[in-house]
Design an enzyme around this catalytic site. Structure first.
Site, short mmCIF file in Angstrom:
data_model
loop_
_atom_site.label_atom_id
_atom_site.label_comp_id
_atom_site.label_asym_id
_atom_site.label_seq_id
_atom_site.Cartn_x
_atom_site.Cartn_y
_atom_site.Cartn_z
N ASN A 137 0.83 -1.20 0.00
CA ASN A 137 0.00 0.00 0.00
C ASN A 137 0.87 1.26 0.00
O ASN A 137 1.96 1.29 0.58
CB ASN A 137 -1.03 0.01 1.13
CG ASN A 137 -0.46 -0.27 2.51
OD1 ASN A 137 0.60 -0.85 2.64
ND2 ASN A 137 -1.18 0.15 3.52
N GLU B 49 0.33 5.20 0.67
CA GLU B 49 -0.62 6.21 1.15
C GLU B 49 -0.21 7.61 0.71
O GLU B 49 0.85 7.80 0.11
CB GLU B 49 -0.74 6.09 2.68
CG GLU B 49 -1.31 4.72 3.08
CD GLU B 49 -1.59 4.57 4.55
OE1 GLU B 49 -1.14 5.41 5.36
OE2 GLU B 49 -2.27 3.57 4.90
N CYS C 139 -4.14 0.76 -2.43
CA CYS C 139 -4.01 -0.52 -1.74
C CYS C 139 -2.92 -1.38 -2.39
O CYS C 139 -2.60 -1.23 -3.57
CB CYS C 139 -5.32 -1.30 -1.80
SG CYS C 139 -6.65 -0.64 -0.80
N GLU D 27 -2.99 -4.54 -3.31
CA GLU D 27 -3.44 -5.37 -4.43
C GLU D 27 -3.53 -4.53 -5.71
O GLU D 27 -3.19 -4.99 -6.81
CB GLU D 27 -4.82 -5.98 -4.16
CG GLU D 27 -4.91 -6.81 -2.89
CD GLU D 27 -5.35 -6.01 -1.68
OE1 GLU D 27 -4.80 -4.91 -1.46
OE2 GLU D 27 -6.24 -6.46 -0.96
N CYS E 15 -10.18 -5.36 -0.05
CA CYS E 15 -11.31 -4.43 0.01
C CYS E 15 -12.12 -4.55 -1.29
O CYS E 15 -11.69 -5.17 -2.27
CB CYS E 15 -10.82 -2.99 0.21
SG CYS E 15 -10.19 -2.21 -1.28
N CYS F 49 -10.42 -3.43 -4.51
CA CYS F 49 -9.36 -4.34 -4.94
C CYS F 49 -9.93 -5.62 -5.53
O CYS F 49 -9.33 -6.21 -6.44
CB CYS F 49 -8.42 -4.65 -3.78
SG CYS F 49 -7.35 -3.25 -3.41
N1 THU Z 1 -5.41 -1.70 2.37
C1 THU Z 1 -4.85 -2.46 1.39
O1 THU Z 1 -3.69 -2.22 0.98
N2 THU Z 1 -5.56 -3.49 0.86
C2 THU Z 1 -6.82 -3.82 1.26
O2 THU Z 1 -7.42 -4.69 0.66
C3 THU Z 1 -7.42 -3.17 2.42
C4 THU Z 1 -6.75 -1.94 2.89
C5 THU Z 1 -4.66 -0.57 2.91
C6 THU Z 1 -5.22 0.78 2.55
C7 THU Z 1 -4.66 1.66 3.65
O3 THU Z 1 -3.36 2.09 3.25
C8 THU Z 1 -4.53 0.72 4.84
O4 THU Z 1 -4.65 -0.60 4.31
C9 THU Z 1 -5.60 0.91 5.90
O5 THU Z 1 -6.87 0.87 5.34
#
Ligand code: THU
Length: 147
Positions: free
Chosen positions: A53, A55, A64, A66, A100, A103
């Protein structure tokens, strides 16, 4: 809609993919959530493509793990052949992380291009949940709907 047979991996193949996802998570840029995530995509030629991920100070622009992995795979010219996916959250102590909703849709794009139904390994510190992408995203909208 979730084309392709159910996939199962050997224990060694699973562990290799999970290790790759953990390694990717260690590269995460997650200063705002402090929730590092790693994803590893396994293709039918044995290639593994990872993502973490990423940010942003403008929180809603965060990507994210994925999604980053899929962007890398498509950017390298892959158009299908997605066999399995491992997703790990370094802080997912209790419940294994699951992709999520966004994704799931993003993963479906690569899966649909090759009519596969990838196995998704949802991983926490001491648990692995195995679920197919079509179970995570039934009746998916995909490239086939666009004609
Ligand atoms: N996140 C992912 O990388 N993949 C997911 O499927 C769920 C959430 C990340 C997004 C954010 O940077 C952190 O997890 C908290 O939500």
């Amino acid at each position: 809609m979730g084309g392709g047979a159910e996939v199962s991996l050997s224990q060694d193949e699973e562990q290799t993919l999970i290790d790759a996802a953990f390694a990717a998570a260690r590269g995460a840029y997650a200063p705002y959530s402090d929730y590092p995530v790693g994803a590893a995509l396994l293709f039918d030629d044995g290639a593994v493509i990872t993502g973490c991920n990423v940010e942003n100070a403008s929180y809603g622009l965060s990507l994210c793990a994925e999604t980053v992995a899929v962007a890398k795979a498509l950017g390298e010219g892959r158009r299908g052949g997605l066999t399995a996916v491992a997703v790990v959250g370094l802080k997912a102590d209790r419940e294994p992380i699951t992709p999520c909703g966004r994704c799931r849709q993003v993963l479906n794009e690569v899966a649909a291009l090759g009519s596969t139904n990838p196995l998704v390994l949802c991983v926490s510190k001491d648990d692995v949940r195995r679920v197919s992408l079509s179970a995570l995203l039934p009746h998916a909208f995909g490239p086939g709907h666009l004609g």
